[in-house]
Scaffold this motif. Structure first.
Motif: not given
Lengths: 247, 247
Positions: B76-84, B159-176
């Motif tokens: 698998y391609v490694a991902s920051h959304n893995d919770d290893d 482009s299009g990254l907003t404060l709201e998107a940051l606040q809503e995302y569940q998970g790490s910043f790199y995952g987002l």
DNA sequence: GAGTGGTCTAGACCACTCC
DNA sequence: GAGTGGTCTAGACCACTCA
């Protein structure tokens, strides 16, 4: 001789068993830092496995910087006396701000013997009041003093270490421990904090009392994850920074 | 198709050529983070080499945390959304002094758009005055504020990254960044210094003005060593330390 | 049971080092 | 030329996952 039952609770693949046999040879001093280990073919016939299996074991150990392969020559025990430029900065991550890559110079200040306190005993895995050796030294880049540190060593492992030996030795501190005591550092854990300079450190590092310094606490391990050095340093980061690669 | 002449100046062994072909697939987005790549056998026949050669290429990429092997399932391609758990602390080396292993919480404060100044342009490899996005955020361990940082991103890539998107995302910043923009961070370089807290940072971190803080400057890279993030943080190291393993 | 990665083997040939 | 590590192949069997 080699265990062969898969699915047993302590099962590990053949190449890992080979790896741990080679590790024993390193830990026991059978093969010394800087020296060659037997060829892949010889190890294969000695252990009764194929060359490919030995190869995989050595591959892992080379990746862990325990061994160094040299094509056409053989496989060698890694040493802090090698002057492989990639490995010299492995244990000193301080880099000048203006990349003039001056070599650092160590100036040993004191070396005395004492008894282990609670923290030293716990960190080094020795008993309370066991003999330890303490070294104070200053590191300079060019003429600038940049690091002041105290190094705590278990006295039984490194008995007879003197200030004169430290001053005379040409080469790195870990190189000295290797050649004089046969102990090779293979891994270390560092803990970094920002602290305010106390009076005496400020004097030595030529900064104002209270100015921020990088505190670096290190525990180093030899074969078998045995802790053999505890070190506390203060780094002046006005003209240098601590470099770290995350990968 | 594959180059075969040894001793030519650009020669590299077959498995490295395979590796760079797989890397192309990752960089081009053919295989996405978290998804599976084709099996070793399929890649072998696709590239016209033996399975062992593909295996060696994948071995190296797994060692570099680019791929993750799962026995019986696939690669698998490694991902920051893995919770290893081993990989979560790869990019945040701050550890509580009293090892209660609380998870850190990110609190995005601001997110605005600007034009790249000299330093940002040089660091991110974009032209002067190119659009960038700047994020300010606070990290807490439990309720304690511990890190304040500013993150600079090239605006064209994100482009299009907003404060709201940051606040809503569940998970790490790199995952987002991975799921929203398809950009995966694979490596970073950090520069650490000790600095004195300025007034505003001191307020946010709840420490006295002028007290020592750990300054951490980071440049992160995606496939092909392309810099895509520049980050400057201040860490309060009264109750936490920055952990680093030298090996 | 089919498909995946994980281990182990045997053999061929190449590149490098040293004598 | 002999010996070393480096690459590549082909095939066997095992362990794990999932349907």
């Amino acid at each position: 001789m080699l265990q062969e039952t898969p699915a047993s609770p302590t099962f590990s693949p053949l190449y890992r068993q080979i790896k741990s046999l080679i590790l024993q040879g390193l830990a026991s001093g059978e093969w010394r830092p800087g020296g060659a280990i037997p060829s892949e073919n010889e190890l294969a016939s000695r252990f009764g496995v194929s060359q490919g299996t030995v190869r995989k074991a050595i591959d892992e150990m080379a990746a862990e910087n325990l061994l160094v392969r040299r094509q056409g020559k053989g496989t060698y025990v890694a040493s802090h006396n090698d002057d492989d430029p990639r490995l010299i900065f492995r244990f000193l991550r301080l880099v000048p701000e203006n990349g003039t890559l001056e070599a650092s110079q160590s100036e040993p200040l004191e070396c005395w013997h004492a008894k282990a306190g609670q923290e030293a005993a716990r960190t080094l895995g020795i008993r309370l009041a066991a003999p330890i050796t303490i070294i104070r030294r200053l590191l300079r880049f060019g003429t600038k003093p940049v690091v002041i540190e105290e190094i705590y060593l278990p006295g039984e492992t490194f008995s007879g270490l003197t200030l004169e030996a430290l001053q005379e030795y040409q080469g790195s501190f870990y190189g000295l421990l290797e050649t004089r005591f046969g102990v090779r550092m293979i891994r270390a854990e560092e803990r970094l904090r920002a602290v305010a300079a106390d009076r005496s450190s400020a004097l030595l590092l030529n900064v104002a009392e209270g100015s921020p310094l990088l505190s670096v606490e290190r525990v180093s391990f030899t074969y078998g994850d045995r802790p053999v050095e505890w070190r506390r340093g203060l780094y002046s980061t006005a003209d240098h920074y601590y470099q770290n690669d995350l990968s």
